[in-house]
Each structure stands twice: as structure tokens, then as C-alpha cells.
Design a protein around this motif. Structure first.
Motif, mmCIF file in Angstrom:
data_model
loop_
_atom_site.group_PDB
_atom_site.id
_atom_site.type_symbol
_atom_site.label_atom_id
_atom_site.label_comp_id
_atom_site.label_asym_id
_atom_site.label_seq_id
_atom_site.Cartn_x
_atom_site.Cartn_y
_atom_site.Cartn_z
ATOM 1 N N ASP A 59 -60.193 -88.002 20.954
ATOM 2 C CA ASP A 59 -59.304 -88.943 20.270
ATOM 3 C C ASP A 59 -59.195 -88.636 18.782
ATOM 4 N N GLU A 60 -60.304 -88.214 18.176
ATOM 5 C CA GLU A 60 -60.271 -87.882 16.751
ATOM 6 C C GLU A 60 -59.417 -86.642 16.490
ATOM 7 N N VAL A 61 -59.507 -85.658 17.376
ATOM 8 C CA VAL A 61 -58.664 -84.462 17.260
ATOM 9 C C VAL A 61 -57.189 -84.846 17.358
ATOM 10 N N LEU A 62 -56.880 -85.674 18.349
ATOM 11 C CA LEU A 62 -55.486 -86.084 18.548
ATOM 12 C C LEU A 62 -54.968 -86.931 17.395
ATOM 13 N N ASP A 63 -55.819 -87.763 16.841
ATOM 14 C CA ASP A 63 -55.400 -88.575 15.693
ATOM 15 C C ASP A 63 -54.974 -87.697 14.517
ATOM 16 N N VAL A 64 -55.703 -86.586 14.305
ATOM 17 C CA VAL A 64 -55.327 -85.652 13.238
ATOM 18 C C VAL A 64 -53.961 -85.043 13.541
ATOM 19 N N MET A 65 -53.738 -84.660 14.802
ATOM 20 C CA MET A 65 -52.446 -84.099 15.189
ATOM 21 C C MET A 65 -51.325 -85.107 14.993
ATOM 22 N N PHE A 66 -51.548 -86.340 15.442
ATOM 23 C CA PHE A 66 -50.514 -87.372 15.333
ATOM 24 C C PHE A 66 -50.154 -87.632 13.872
ATOM 25 N N GLU A 67 -51.176 -87.720 13.014
ATOM 26 C CA GLU A 67 -50.940 -87.983 11.600
ATOM 27 C C GLU A 67 -50.172 -86.827 10.947
ATOM 28 N N ALA A 68 -50.537 -85.599 11.326
ATOM 29 C CA ALA A 68 -49.837 -84.430 10.781
ATOM 30 C C ALA A 68 -48.366 -84.442 11.180
ATOM 31 N N GLU A 69 -48.095 -84.837 12.423
ATOM 32 C CA GLU A 69 -46.708 -84.899 12.882
ATOM 33 C C GLU A 69 -45.916 -85.936 12.098
ATOM 34 N N LYS A 70 -46.537 -87.072 11.800
ATOM 35 C CA LYS A 70 -45.863 -88.112 11.014
ATOM 36 C C LYS A 70 -45.457 -87.590 9.637
ATOM 37 N N GLU A 71 -46.280 -86.659 9.122
ATOM 38 C CA GLU A 71 -46.038 -86.122 7.785
ATOM 39 C C GLU A 71 -45.274 -84.790 7.825
ATOM 40 N N ASN A 72 -44.739 -84.459 9.012
ATOM 41 C CA ASN A 72 -43.962 -83.229 9.188
ATOM 42 C C ASN A 72 -44.761 -81.974 8.825
ATOM 43 N N LYS A 73 -46.029 -81.985 9.175
ATOM 44 C CA LYS A 73 -46.893 -80.838 8.919
ATOM 45 C C LYS A 73 -47.066 -80.006 10.192
ATOM 46 N N MET A 74 -47.249 -78.700 10.016
ATOM 47 C CA MET A 74 -47.482 -77.806 11.150
ATOM 48 C C MET A 74 -48.981 -77.666 11.383
ATOM 49 N N THR A 75 -49.394 -77.863 12.641
ATOM 50 C CA THR A 75 -50.811 -77.851 12.998
ATOM 51 C C THR A 75 -51.141 -76.676 13.904
ATOM 52 N N VAL A 76 -52.244 -76.007 13.622
ATOM 53 C CA VAL A 76 -52.817 -75.003 14.523
ATOM 54 C C VAL A 76 -54.107 -75.560 15.096
ATOM 55 N N ARG A 77 -54.166 -75.611 16.414
ATOM 56 C CA ARG A 77 -55.412 -75.966 17.118
ATOM 57 C C ARG A 77 -56.032 -74.653 17.555
ATOM 58 N N LEU A 78 -57.083 -74.230 16.858
ATOM 59 C CA LEU A 78 -57.662 -72.898 17.040
ATOM 60 C C LEU A 78 -58.833 -72.951 18.007
ATOM 61 N N HIS A 79 -58.642 -72.336 19.161
ATOM 62 C CA HIS A 79 -59.665 -72.305 20.204
ATOM 63 C C HIS A 79 -60.290 -70.919 20.293
ATOM 64 N N THR A 80 -61.509 -70.863 20.782
ATOM 65 C CA THR A 80 -62.191 -69.590 20.933
ATOM 66 C C THR A 80 -61.550 -68.750 22.036
ATOM 67 N N GLY A 81 -61.634 -67.426 21.906
ATOM 68 C CA GLY A 81 -61.149 -66.522 22.951
ATOM 69 C C GLY A 81 -59.695 -66.764 23.271
ATOM 70 N N ASP A 82 -59.411 -66.974 24.555
ATOM 71 C CA ASP A 82 -58.093 -67.393 25.000
ATOM 72 C C ASP A 82 -58.231 -68.821 25.502
ATOM 73 N N SER A 83 -57.353 -69.693 25.051
ATOM 74 C CA SER A 83 -57.524 -71.119 25.322
ATOM 75 C C SER A 83 -57.332 -71.495 26.782
ATOM 76 N N SER A 84 -56.826 -70.569 27.601
ATOM 77 C CA SER A 84 -56.619 -70.884 29.019
ATOM 78 C C SER A 84 -57.911 -70.853 29.828
ATOM 79 N N ILE A 85 -58.994 -70.335 29.241
ATOM 80 C CA ILE A 85 -60.272 -70.248 29.948
ATOM 81 C C ILE A 85 -61.287 -71.139 29.247
ATOM 82 N N TYR A 86 -61.675 -72.223 29.904
ATOM 83 C CA TYR A 86 -62.632 -73.189 29.351
ATOM 84 C C TYR A 86 -62.218 -73.665 27.957
#
Length: 251
Positions: A59-86
Motif C-alpha cells: 500500500d505504501e508503494v502504491l500510495d507513492v505511485m498514486f501521488e506521483a500521478e496526481k502531480e504528473n510525475k513519471m515513476t520507475v518501479r525498479l525490480h531486480t533481474g526481470d520483473s516477470s520472475i518473482y
């Protein structure tokens, strides 16, 4: 816009060009601090807001995303390796769909590919193994019963086992319930492609002892299979008596 980006297997220069460019453009970066190489944050511009998701709930991660969208900011969610695996991205994308926030996914080099490169290994060898099973042991997070290590081991295919370094005694027992033996070749690759990478060759029967001797307790992949040490047939694709649409067989 939310961009889910695979950070690559560890080495900073193994992120994709697209992924690096997205990091440079990002107004907000949320990165998996327990696994992602922090040097990747050097791509970020000075004004970028950076959050470590290792210390956050969903929920805290999503709250950051939601707030960034309200402010018209571009967000990168950086996952390890390839995000399709775990990567646990589906649960994030579903929530974004609910509120109609747009997102895309930039693939990355998975650590299982990085481990193969470090081992100088080919996971698929003719007459040895033509399949790769990517899985994990059941621990605090369960796995479906039909996907037990023992059931997968029945195939005798190459196995790449994530998130199981603390369960190696049990892992060895489960592997030998299938088609593997205690002498089946295995390897432990600690932090594949990172500067402090460590490669340990062993067997199914010596996984626990090998990890203990090298003080490896986490952040390692287990690779099991005869492809690590076996005779094999040459590829038919490049045989001189094999025709393709690009080349005629030599008589």
C-alpha cells in the motif's frame, strides 16, 4: 505513467538501454533496495525522488505511485533481474488497473541468465536437457503442492532454484526423490554478475556443506543438472549434413 523496469542481474551495465533511459527520465524511482544494485541510482537526475521498497508495504508503494500521478510525475518501479520472475508486479498492476493508471513493463536480464553466463554454461544441451525448470523451495511462502521440488526433479531437466539458499538440506533431500542423485552436478552462484560474485561447483549431495564453507546464506541461485558436467551431442542445426532454409547440406 508508471514504468516497471527490470534492473538486470546485478552488474550496472547489464540494465537494458531502455531501462537506463527510463531511470534518467524518472521523477520518482521506487527500487527494491534489498536486491537491486544501488549504483543504478546514479542514473537518476538530482531532482528525482527515491524510495526503497524494502522498507515499504504494498500500500505504501502504491500510495507513492498514486501521488506521483496526481502531480504528473513519471515513476520507475525498479525490480531486480526481470520483473516477470518473482517480481510481485501483478498485484501492483491490478491495483493500477482499478484506478485506470497507465503503465508498461521494461524487461531485464534475469539472474538465472546472469548465473549461466558466469558459469559459462548452456542450460539446454542436445541429448542431456532441452528444458529449464525455474522454481523455488516452499518456505515461509508456500508453493502449490503440484509444483514440489521432488515432482519437478522427476523430469531430470536443468533446474534453476531461486530463494532457497537457507533450505539446502531439505532441497537436497527433495532433489534425490526425483531423477537426480547425490552425485548430480550442481552449482551455487552467489550474487551473479555483481562485483562480489562467488561461484561454487558442487553436487546435489554437497549443497549445504558447500554453502556453509563459503558463508553463503542468501542472494544465491542453485543450478542443478547434468548440463554442468556431461557429454552431449552436437547441434544438428550446424551439422554439415543438415539442410536449412539458409544453407544446403554438404554431400
Amino acid at each position: 505513467m508508471i514504468h516497471f523496469v527490470g534492473a538486470g542481474s546485478g552488474a550496472v551495465d547489464l540494465i537494458t538501454v531502455r531501462g537506463a533511459n527510463l531511470l534518467k527520465e524518472a521523477d520518482v524511482i521506487i527500487y527494491a533496495g534489498s536486491l537491486v544494485n544501488p549504483d543504478l541510482l546514479n542514473y537518476a537526475k538530482d531532482s528525482c525522488e527515491i524510495y526503497d521498497s524494502a522498507k515499504m508495504t504494498l500500500d505504501e508503494v502504491l500510495d507513492v505511485m498514486f501521488e506521483a500521478e496526481k502531480e504528473n510525475k513519471m515513476t520507475v518501479r525498479l525490480h531486480t533481474g526481470d520483473s516477470s520472475i518473482y517480481g510481485a508486479i501483478r498485484e501492483q498492476m491490478d491495483r493500477l488497473d482499478e484506478v485506470e493508471i497507465d503503465y508498461d513493463v521494461c524487461p531485464g536480464v534475469s539472474s538465472f541468465c546472469g548465473a549461466a553466463a558466469s558459469l559459462k554454461a548452456e542450460y539446454t544441451l542436445p541429448d542431456v536437457s532441452q528444458s529449464v525448470i525455474i522454481t523455488r523451495m516452499a518456505g515461509r511462502t508456500p508453493v502449490p503442492e503440484k509444483e514440489s521440488i521432488a515432482s519437478f526433479a522427476e523430469h531430470g531437466a536443468t533446474m534453476v532454484i531461486f530463494l532457497s539458499t537457507g533450505l539446502l538440506k531439505d532441497l537436497s533431500k527433495e532433489l534425490v526423490k526425483g531423477r537426480y542423485t547425490e552425485d548430480t552436478p550442481a552449482a551455487i552462484v552467489y550474487k551473479a554478475t555483481w562485483p562480489d560474485e562467488k561461484i561454487m561447483h558442487c553436487t546435489v549431495g554437497t549443497l549445504y556443506e558447500t554453502a556453509k564453507e563459503n558463508n553463503v546464506t542468501k542472494t544465491a541461485l542453485i543450478i542443478v543438472g547434468d548440463v554442468l558436467d556431461s557429454e552431449y551431442s552436437l547441434s544438428r542445426l550446424y551439422a554439415d549434413d543438415f539442410s536449412t532454409e539458409f544453407r544446403q547440406a554438404k554431400k
